[in-house]
Design a protein around this motif. Structure first.
Motif, PDB file in Angstrom:
ATOM      1  N   SER A   1       0.854  -1.193   0.000  1.00  0.00           N
ATOM      2  CA  SER A   1       0.000   0.000   0.000  1.00  0.00           C
ATOM      3  C   SER A   1       0.887   1.240   0.000  1.00  0.00           C
ATOM      4  O   SER A   1       1.842   1.333   0.762  1.00  0.00           O
ATOM      5  CB  SER A   1      -0.931  -0.014   1.208  1.00  0.00           C
ATOM      6  N   PHE A   2       0.564   2.192  -0.904  1.00  0.00           N
ATOM      7  CA  PHE A   2       1.312   3.426  -1.022  1.00  0.00           C
ATOM      8  C   PHE A   2       0.551   4.537  -0.275  1.00  0.00           C
ATOM      9  O   PHE A   2      -0.669   4.620  -0.381  1.00  0.00           O
ATOM     10  CB  PHE A   2       1.477   3.823  -2.497  1.00  0.00           C
ATOM     11  N   HIS A   3       1.288   5.354   0.463  1.00  0.00           N
ATOM     12  CA  HIS A   3       0.695   6.465   1.219  1.00  0.00           C
ATOM     13  C   HIS A   3       1.216   7.774   0.622  1.00  0.00           C
ATOM     14  O   HIS A   3       2.414   7.912   0.345  1.00  0.00           O
ATOM     15  CB  HIS A   3       1.073   6.378   2.697  1.00  0.00           C
ATOM     16  N   ARG A   4       0.305   8.724   0.457  1.00  0.00           N
ATOM     17  CA  ARG A   4       0.725  10.036  -0.050  1.00  0.00           C
ATOM     18  C   ARG A   4       1.436  10.819   1.018  1.00  0.00           C
ATOM     19  O   ARG A   4       1.101  10.753   2.192  1.00  0.00           O
ATOM     20  CB  ARG A   4      -0.520  10.828  -0.440  1.00  0.00           C
ATOM     21  N   ARG A   5       2.415  11.614   0.583  1.00  0.00           N
ATOM     22  CA  ARG A   5       3.089  12.495   1.517  1.00  0.00           C
ATOM     23  C   ARG A   5       2.194  13.686   1.810  1.00  0.00           C
ATOM     24  O   ARG A   5       1.485  14.177   0.945  1.00  0.00           O
ATOM     25  CB  ARG A   5       4.405  13.010   0.931  1.00  0.00           C
ATOM     26  N   ARG A   6       2.315  14.221   2.969  1.00  0.00           N
ATOM     27  CA  ARG A   6       1.520  15.399   3.333  1.00  0.00           C
ATOM     28  C   ARG A   6       2.307  16.645   3.254  1.00  0.00           C
ATOM     29  O   ARG A   6       3.380  16.839   3.211  1.00  0.00           O
ATOM     30  CB  ARG A   6       0.977  15.243   4.737  1.00  0.00           C
TER      31      ARG A   6
END
Length: 94
Positions: free
Chosen positions: A89-94
């Motif tokens: 699973s890929f998480h977006r940077r904030r």
């Protein structure tokens, strides 16, 4: 000169044993089929010694369940091996 044929016999037996070992290691399915054919042919013969040898030569029957080739023989009812693929699973940077 009389002992020379003994040497050839022993060398021939060693070469034959090496070829059988190589065939079982490199081509197990073909080796299994040949062994099954030879065993069934010997079982159909009339003499009791030939039938006993044929029964001994016959490879074990393939069956499902534990130890029958259906899994790796782990002995439990769960998954035999963990899955080779894992979900990423890929998480977006904030």
């Amino acid at each position: 000169m009389n002992s020379l044929w003994w040497q050839y016999l022993i060398i021939g037996l060693l070469v034959a044993a090496s070829l059988l070992y190589m065939a079982r290691k490199l081509a197990p399915a073909v080796s299994w089929r040949w062994q099954a054919r030879l065993g069934s042919w010997l079982v159909r013969r009339r003499g009791a010694p030939w039938q006993a040898l044929g029964q001994r030569i016959l490879p074990p029957a393939r069956a499902g369940g534990c130890g029958g080739g259906a899994c790796d023989g782990c002995g439990d009812s769960g998954d035999a091996l963990p899955p080779l693929e894992q979900k990423i699973s890929f998480h977006r940077r904030r």
